[in-house]
Design a protein around this motif. Structure first.
Motif, PDB file in Angstrom:
ATOM      1  N   UNK A  30     -45.838  49.878  37.655  1.00 10.72           N
ATOM      2  CA  UNK A  30     -45.767  48.609  36.958  1.00 10.72           C
ATOM      3  C   UNK A  30     -46.037  47.522  37.985  1.00 10.72           C
ATOM      4  N   UNK A  31     -47.030  46.705  37.695  1.00  8.22           N
ATOM      5  CA  UNK A  31     -47.387  45.652  38.637  1.00  8.22           C
ATOM      6  C   UNK A  31     -46.368  44.523  38.548  1.00  8.22           C
ATOM      7  N   UNK A  32     -45.851  44.156  39.693  1.00  2.00           N
ATOM      8  CA  UNK A  32     -44.883  43.072  39.737  1.00  2.00           C
ATOM      9  C   UNK A  32     -45.606  41.768  40.044  1.00  2.00           C
ATOM     10  N   UNK A  33     -45.166  40.703  39.417  1.00  2.00           N
ATOM     11  CA  UNK A  33     -45.751  39.410  39.711  1.00  2.00           C
ATOM     12  C   UNK A  33     -45.250  38.954  41.077  1.00  2.00           C
ATOM     13  N   UNK A  34     -46.143  38.424  41.891  1.00  2.00           N
ATOM     14  CA  UNK A  34     -45.684  37.935  43.194  1.00  2.00           C
ATOM     15  C   UNK A  34     -44.777  36.728  43.014  1.00  2.00           C
ATOM     16  N   UNK A  35     -43.817  36.615  43.874  1.00  2.00           N
ATOM     17  CA  UNK A  35     -42.888  35.497  43.805  1.00  2.00           C
ATOM     18  C   UNK A  35     -43.024  34.630  45.041  1.00  2.00           C
ATOM     19  N   UNK A  36     -42.772  33.347  44.863  1.00  2.00           N
ATOM     20  CA  UNK A  36     -42.776  32.428  46.003  1.00  2.00           C
ATOM     21  C   UNK A  36     -41.419  32.515  46.680  1.00  2.00           C
ATOM     22  N   UNK A  37     -41.218  31.742  47.726  1.00  2.00           N
ATOM     23  CA  UNK A  37     -39.925  31.733  48.414  1.00  2.00           C
ATOM     24  C   UNK A  37     -38.825  31.190  47.516  1.00  2.00           C
ATOM     25  N   UNK A  41     -42.746  32.894  39.976  1.00  2.00           N
ATOM     26  CA  UNK A  41     -44.178  33.197  40.102  1.00  2.00           C
ATOM     27  C   UNK A  41     -44.947  31.934  40.491  1.00  2.00           C
ATOM     28  N   UNK A  42     -45.973  32.069  41.326  1.00  2.00           N
ATOM     29  CA  UNK A  42     -46.739  30.890  41.739  1.00  2.00           C
ATOM     30  C   UNK A  42     -47.563  30.324  40.588  1.00  2.00           C
ATOM     31  N   UNK A  43     -47.785  29.025  40.634  1.00  2.00           N
ATOM     32  CA  UNK A  43     -48.621  28.349  39.650  1.00  2.00           C
ATOM     33  C   UNK A  43     -50.070  28.423  40.124  1.00  2.00           C
TER      34      UNK A  43
END
Length: 99
Positions: A30-37, A41-43
């Motif tokens: 399952x692909x996880x959405x990348x997260x910012x610090x 999720x990034x815009x």
């Protein structure tokens, strides 16, 4: 050339490739959405190369005038913080004039 000669050289038909793919067992994840610090999720902003360069130039100019690291995200957060001070009619005119 006959198909035997081609297959001897390593050529495969699209049907053979499909059969090869079905033989393989793949592990799916399952692909996880990348997260910012900030754990969000990034815009994604779609900008032309010229607009991207203009934003980067502005970020570099701001960074030269401060002792802090400035990023495009900080620039947008700062603009959001001062949104009540921005002349909306002027802003909307600029937006409407954009192509």
């Amino acid at each position: 050339m006959s198909s035997d000669k081609l297959s001897n050289k390593g050529a495969k038909s699209s049907l053979a490739l499909r059969a090869d793919r079905q033989k393989k067992t793949a592990i799916t994840t399952v692909r996880k959405k990348p997260l910012t610090t900030y754990k969000v999720p990034p815009l994604t902003l779609r900008l032309s190369l010229t607009d991207k360069q203009n934003v980067q130039d502005w970020v570099e100019e701001l960074q030269e005038n401060t002792n802090r690291k400035v990023s495009a995200a900080k620039l947008f957060r700062a603009l959001t913080a001062m949104k009540d001070e921005i002349d909306n009619s002027k802003l909307l005119k600029i937006i409407n004039d954009m192509q």
